[in-house]
Design a protein around this motif. Structure first.
Motif, PDB file in Angstrom:
ATOM      1  N   ARG A 268       0.835  -1.197   0.000  1.00  0.00           N
ATOM      2  CA  ARG A 268       0.000   0.000   0.000  1.00  0.00           C
ATOM      3  C   ARG A 268       0.880   1.261   0.000  1.00  0.00           C
ATOM      4  NH1 ARG A 268      -4.982   1.376  -1.014  1.00  0.00           N
ATOM      5  NH2 ARG A 268      -5.910   3.057   0.216  1.00  0.00           N
ATOM      6  N   GLY A 269       0.545   2.200  -0.873  1.00  0.00           N
ATOM      7  CA  GLY A 269       1.247   3.483  -0.894  1.00  0.00           C
ATOM      8  C   GLY A 269       2.614   3.469  -1.537  1.00  0.00           C
ATOM      9  N   VAL A 270       2.950   2.410  -2.273  1.00  0.00           N
ATOM     10  CA  VAL A 270       4.273   2.346  -2.890  1.00  0.00           C
ATOM     11  C   VAL A 270       4.495   3.505  -3.858  1.00  0.00           C
ATOM     12  CG1 VAL A 270       3.539   0.849  -4.806  1.00  0.00           C
ATOM     13  CG2 VAL A 270       5.922   0.787  -4.027  1.00  0.00           C
ATOM     14  N   TRP A 271       3.413   4.112  -4.340  1.00  0.00           N
ATOM     15  CA  TRP A 271       3.507   5.213  -5.298  1.00  0.00           C
ATOM     16  C   TRP A 271       3.814   6.559  -4.633  1.00  0.00           C
ATOM     17  CZ3 TRP A 271      -0.550   1.845  -4.550  1.00  0.00           C
ATOM     18  CH2 TRP A 271      -1.561   2.279  -3.675  1.00  0.00           C
ATOM     19  N   HIS A 272       3.817   6.618  -3.308  1.00  0.00           N
ATOM     20  CA  HIS A 272       4.132   7.883  -2.623  1.00  0.00           C
ATOM     21  C   HIS A 272       5.477   8.434  -3.099  1.00  0.00           C
ATOM     22  CE1 HIS A 272       1.435   6.956   1.141  1.00  0.00           C
ATOM     23  NE2 HIS A 272       0.758   7.037   0.019  1.00  0.00           N
ATOM     24  N   TYR A 273       5.584   9.729  -3.277  1.00  0.00           N
ATOM     25  CA  TYR A 273       6.796  10.437  -3.700  1.00  0.00           C
ATOM     26  C   TYR A 273       7.231  10.107  -5.122  1.00  0.00           C
ATOM     27  CZ  TYR A 273       7.376  11.100   1.356  1.00  0.00           C
ATOM     28  OH  TYR A 273       7.188  11.414   2.677  1.00  0.00           O
ATOM     29  N   ALA A 274       6.426   9.383  -5.881  1.00  0.00           N
ATOM     30  CA  ALA A 274       6.915   8.942  -7.178  1.00  0.00           C
ATOM     31  C   ALA A 274       5.824   9.031  -8.239  1.00  0.00           C
ATOM     32  CB  ALA A 274       7.456   7.507  -7.069  1.00  0.00           C
ATOM     33  N   ASN A 275       6.072   8.366  -9.317  1.00  0.00           N
ATOM     34  CA  ASN A 275       5.147   8.316 -10.441  1.00  0.00           C
ATOM     35  C   ASN A 275       3.910   7.502 -10.071  1.00  0.00           C
ATOM     36  OD1 ASN A 275       7.497   6.487 -10.355  1.00  0.00           O
ATOM     37  ND2 ASN A 275       6.416   5.332 -11.922  1.00  0.00           N
ATOM     38  N   ASN A 276       2.743   7.930 -10.546  1.00  0.00           N
ATOM     39  CA  ASN A 276       1.498   7.235 -10.228  1.00  0.00           C
ATOM     40  C   ASN A 276       1.298   6.028 -11.142  1.00  0.00           C
ATOM     41  OD1 ASN A 276       0.503   8.836  -8.112  1.00  0.00           O
ATOM     42  ND2 ASN A 276      -0.117  10.417  -9.555  1.00  0.00           N
TER      43      ASN A 276
ATOM     44  N   VAL B 156      16.616   8.743  -7.272  1.00  0.00           N
ATOM     45  CA  VAL B 156      16.119   8.122  -6.039  1.00  0.00           C
ATOM     46  C   VAL B 156      15.133   9.054  -5.329  1.00  0.00           C
ATOM     47  CG1 VAL B 156      17.969   9.010  -4.548  1.00  0.00           C
ATOM     48  CG2 VAL B 156      16.853   6.835  -3.980  1.00  0.00           C
ATOM     49  N   THR B 157      14.126   8.474  -4.657  1.00  0.00           N
ATOM     50  CA  THR B 157      13.138   9.254  -3.905  1.00  0.00           C
ATOM     51  C   THR B 157      13.176   8.843  -2.437  1.00  0.00           C
ATOM     52  OG1 THR B 157      11.214   7.745  -3.970  1.00  0.00           O
ATOM     53  CG2 THR B 157      11.651   9.064  -5.950  1.00  0.00           C
ATOM     54  N   GLU B 158      12.345   9.519  -1.636  1.00  0.00           N
ATOM     55  CA  GLU B 158      12.209   9.143  -0.234  1.00  0.00           C
ATOM     56  C   GLU B 158      11.479   7.794  -0.123  1.00  0.00           C
ATOM     57  OE1 GLU B 158      13.605  10.719   2.262  1.00  0.00           O
ATOM     58  OE2 GLU B 158      14.407  12.155   0.817  1.00  0.00           O
ATOM     59  N   ASN B 159      11.598   7.176   1.040  1.00  0.00           N
ATOM     60  CA  ASN B 159      10.929   5.895   1.298  1.00  0.00           C
ATOM     61  C   ASN B 159       9.413   6.102   1.358  1.00  0.00           C
ATOM     62  OD1 ASN B 159       9.781   3.598   2.745  1.00  0.00           O
ATOM     63  ND2 ASN B 159      11.895   3.030   3.232  1.00  0.00           N
ATOM     64  N   PRO B 160       8.637   5.407   0.527  1.00  0.00           N
ATOM     65  CA  PRO B 160       7.183   5.641   0.490  1.00  0.00           C
ATOM     66  C   PRO B 160       6.436   5.100   1.695  1.00  0.00           C
ATOM     67  CG  PRO B 160       7.752   3.791  -0.919  1.00  0.00           C
ATOM     68  CD  PRO B 160       9.056   4.385  -0.444  1.00  0.00           C
ATOM     69  N   TYR B 161       7.085   4.246   2.492  1.00  0.00           N
ATOM     70  CA  TYR B 161       6.381   3.590   3.601  1.00  0.00           C
ATOM     71  C   TYR B 161       6.605   4.263   4.952  1.00  0.00           C
ATOM     72  CZ  TYR B 161       6.807   0.034  -0.026  1.00  0.00           C
ATOM     73  OH  TYR B 161       6.800  -0.635  -1.217  1.00  0.00           O
ATOM     74  N   ARG B 162       7.545   5.191   5.036  1.00  0.00           N
ATOM     75  CA  ARG B 162       7.851   5.807   6.322  1.00  0.00           C
ATOM     76  C   ARG B 162       6.735   6.762   6.709  1.00  0.00           C
ATOM     77  NH1 ARG B 162      13.446   5.012   7.217  1.00  0.00           N
ATOM     78  NH2 ARG B 162      13.792   2.903   6.431  1.00  0.00           N
ATOM     79  N   CYS B 163       6.232   6.618   7.921  1.00  0.00           N
ATOM     80  CA  CYS B 163       5.155   7.491   8.392  1.00  0.00           C
ATOM     81  C   CYS B 163       5.705   8.896   8.591  1.00  0.00           C
ATOM     82  CB  CYS B 163       4.577   6.986   9.713  1.00  0.00           C
ATOM     83  SG  CYS B 163       3.706   5.418   9.550  1.00  0.00           S
ATOM     84  N   PRO B 164       4.942   9.924   8.200  1.00  0.00           N
ATOM     85  CA  PRO B 164       5.406  11.291   8.424  1.00  0.00           C
ATOM     86  C   PRO B 164       5.415  11.623   9.908  1.00  0.00           C
ATOM     87  CG  PRO B 164       3.134  11.287   7.687  1.00  0.00           C
ATOM     88  CD  PRO B 164       3.616   9.866   7.597  1.00  0.00           C
TER      89      PRO B 164
END
Length: 416
Positions: free
Chosen positions: A23-31, A124-132
């Motif tokens: 879930r949320g692997v698309w965070h910080y990246a391409n949809n 490279v982007t930030e980790n999509p799974y890390r909670c803010p």
């Protein structure tokens, strides 16, 4: 898994295979081209975050998606670690001919030199799974609320809801299939409040979404967390660049706050870079007959003309074409003047002055270039149309390499 991941010797795994997407692997990246409202599992996301796979493959959604690589460490707070890549594959021999095979060579991490293993690729982007963190929570919600909803309690194999039927736990209960191999929560469509508007998706192939196959990556100069910098194709001058969002946004007024913040950092860096070259910075955006934001940044030699001359050139040429261009206060938010969906043309000068025209019906697509190429500014009228300024790929690669090297001392992404 806890004893494994808690060991100081544990660095991660080379390959992780799961049916479901995280879930949320698309965070910080391409949809991805999937419905993110129903896609993915929080459990798989947690698993991927803890195992830190160099490659994570999944296939349940029937779509091909290659995410930008992401970090497994917090910059300046944790020791550098290897990056992870998520790759989703479509069904074998699918009618749409989407990619269902992925061939690659991989050297086990235990045999790789540690310094080589932790090298970070440029995209490279930030980790999509890390909670803010708490102080970033509101911003984070703004960024993702338009692209997703809460994960449905029912999963592909098990129901994760606390109550199901007469039981108090409901674990171990299989979810019913709807015939295509994927379960559906029937209650999701019944009696639910209206969901947030989804983040806009490209209506067709997009030349500027960074993960799109159409992107000419040899033109990329710098990549941040939310934006990237690229050499303009057929540029007015050798240092004519574009600031673009990594994700799909149509215009500046559609951007979330963190994308705007990074875009401002690129503007500031470019102003300092151009100043070192004896140039001033002119930015313009045409939100008309374009589906992905392109913020054009053109340097004009300081000894060529003053900022006031550039401003007058825009105003005069607009008037000649029966367009009323207005000046807006320096600190006015463009969203106050042009709500999302409004077609417009916008100019930002190095003095902080801003010019705006709300497009009514028709608008000359090359207007910004025509003004800057005119005798009053750069005096290169033959370069007004980018199609007349094309270079070979080899020439573009050489121009981009030179510009990347020159810009590096001002590129904040190297510091981060």
């Amino acid at each position: 898994m806890t004893p494994l991941t808690s060991s100081s010797k544990f660095k991660g795994v080379d390959i992780l295979l799961t049916s479901q997407w995280p879930r949320g692997v698309w965070h910080y990246a391409n949809n991805p081209e999937v419905n993110t409202k129903l896609c993915g599992s929080n459990s798989i996301a947690s698993l991927a975050d803890k195992l830190k796979p160099r490659y994570h493959f999944a296939a349940l959604e029937g779509a091909h998606y290659e995410r930008l690589p992401y970090r497994n460490h917090v910059v300046l707070q944790e020791n550098a670690q290897h990056v992870s890549r998520f790759i989703a594959l479509a069904a074998v021999n699918n009618p749409a001919k989407k990619k269902y095979l992925y061939a690659f060579n991989i050297i086990p991490m235990k045999t790789i030199d540690p310094a080589e293993l932790v090298k970070q690729p440029q995209d490279v982007t930030e980790n999509p799974y890390r909670c803010p963190t708490k102080d970033k929570m509101d911003t984070q919600k703004t960024a993702f609320s338009a692209t997703e909803e809460e994960e449905p309690a029912n999963q592909y194999f098990f129901d994760l809801s606390k109550k199901q039927g007469g039981g108090s736990r409901g674990h171990g209960r299989k979810r019913h299939s709807d015939g295509d191999g994927r379960g559906r929560d029937q209650q999701h469509h019944q009696g639910q409040p209206k969901q947030p508007r989804r983040h806009p998706q490209p209506s067709g192939p997009c030349w500027f979404c960074l993960a799109s196959p159409q992107v000419e990556k040899h033109l990329v100069i710098s990549i941040g967390t939310h934006c990237y910098l690229a050499l303009a194709k057929g540029g007015l001058t050798p240092r004519h660049v574009l600031i673009l969002p990594i994700g799909h946004y149509q215009s500046v007024v559609d951007l979330s706050s963190e994308v705007v913040e990074e875009m401002e950092k690129y503007k500031s860096a470019l102003r300092k870079f151009y100043k070192s070259k004896g140039e001033r910075c002119v930015l313009f955006e045409r939100n008309y007959r374009s589906q992905h934001l392109q913020l054009q940044v053109v340097p004009v030699p300081l000894n060529r003309c003053a900022t006031e001359d550039i401003k007058e050139a825009f105003m005069v040429q607009a008037q000649e074409q029966q367009m009323e261009m207005m000046e807006i206060p320096e600190h006015t938010d463009l969203k106050q003047i042009a709500p999302p969906g409004t077609p417009y043309f916008y100019v930002e000068l190095d003095s902080g002055e801003k010019l705006f025209y709300r497009i009514q019906k028709h608008f000359p697509l090359q207007f910004g270039r025509e003004v800057l190429a005119s005798e009053a500014v750069l005096n290169i009228p033959t370069r007004a149309d980018w199609k007349e300024c094309k270079q070979s790929k080899e020439e573009e690669e050489e121009s981009c390499k030179q510009l990347r090297d020159d810009f590096q001392p001002y590129d904040f992404t190297w510091d981060e």
